[in-house]
Design a protein around this motif. Structure first.
Motif, PDB file in Angstrom:
ATOM      1  N   ARG A  23      41.191  15.347  55.353  1.00 25.46           N
ATOM      2  CA  ARG A  23      40.444  16.383  56.269  1.00 25.46           C
ATOM      3  C   ARG A  23      39.102  15.945  56.630  1.00 25.46           C
ATOM      4  O   ARG A  23      38.245  16.668  57.396  1.00 25.46           O
ATOM      5  CB  ARG A  23      40.531  17.798  55.468  1.00 25.46           C
ATOM      6  N   VAL A  29      40.633  21.692  60.936  1.00 31.32           N
ATOM      7  CA  VAL A  29      41.313  21.942  59.639  1.00 31.32           C
ATOM      8  C   VAL A  29      40.898  23.326  59.009  1.00 31.32           C
ATOM      9  O   VAL A  29      39.849  23.498  58.807  1.00 31.32           O
ATOM     10  CB  VAL A  29      41.197  20.845  58.585  1.00 31.32           C
ATOM     11  N   VAL A  32      44.694  23.451  54.074  1.00 30.15           N
ATOM     12  CA  VAL A  32      45.309  22.384  53.218  1.00 30.15           C
ATOM     13  C   VAL A  32      46.251  22.787  52.455  1.00 30.15           C
ATOM     14  O   VAL A  32      46.361  23.401  51.567  1.00 30.15           O
ATOM     15  CB  VAL A  32      44.305  21.321  52.426  1.00 30.15           C
ATOM     16  N   VAL A 101      47.498  18.845  56.333  1.00 24.29           N
ATOM     17  CA  VAL A 101      46.422  19.923  57.121  1.00 24.29           C
ATOM     18  C   VAL A 101      46.670  20.157  58.424  1.00 24.29           C
ATOM     19  O   VAL A 101      47.333  19.726  59.058  1.00 24.29           O
ATOM     20  CB  VAL A 101      44.986  19.068  57.070  1.00 24.29           C
TER      21      VAL A 101
END
Length: 158
Positions: A23, A29, A32, A101
């Motif tokens: 990330r 992002v 996750v 992600v």
């Protein structure tokens, strides 16, 4: 740690470092999702002393790369990383990791689960367990095929 999407290795890995690298610097992002598989000390009613994993170098990485490509086509994800260990492993050792992600959690969860289901049935790995009864190869499970089928993929292995 590597920037590659797929790593087949004997060495252990650090989930935190791998996720941070996946990330890094990407402000898009927002989610996750990760999964780490470990060696259990029991399987099919027997004690497992160790597990040995084998693969075909080159072929295995290519198959997993294709799985990640499919995940990108099916889900709105920004990146994915798969690490799978090979060689001799003991109970409690980490076997593998999938990390995904995306901007939103739903896509990360789905893509991570899709990659896990695909890995369990389609990645060319062979597992041999050492038990009190001796060594035995681990067969694919019908339940793994059923999990893959929910994604519209039929590839019976068990």
């Amino acid at each position: 740690m590597s920037d590659a999407r797929v790593s087949i290795q004997t060495a252990d890995f650090d989930l935190g470092q791998e996720v941070a690298a996946l990330r890094a610097g990407d402000k898009r992002v927002g989610a996750v999702c990760s999964f780490v598989g470990t060696v259990r000390d029991r399987n099919d009613g027997s004690t497992v002393a160790s597990m040995e994993l084998e693969h075909y170098p080159g072929m295995t990485e290519k198959a997993i790369e294709a799985m990640i490509d499919q995940a990108h086509q099916r889900f709105d994800i920004l990146g994915a990383r798969v690490i799978h260990r090979v060689g001799l492993l003991q109970p409690l050792d980490q076997i593998m990791m999938v990390a995904v992600v995306s901007a939103h959690r739903g896509q990360s969860f789905e893509a991570c689960e899709f990659l896990m289901d695909y890995l369990k049935t389609q990645a060319p790995f062979w597992k041999k367990e050492q038990t009190p009864e001796g060594a035995r190869w681990v067969d694919a499970r019908v339940s793994d095929d059923a999990a893959l089928a929910r994604w519209g993929i039929t590839a019976p292995n068990a």
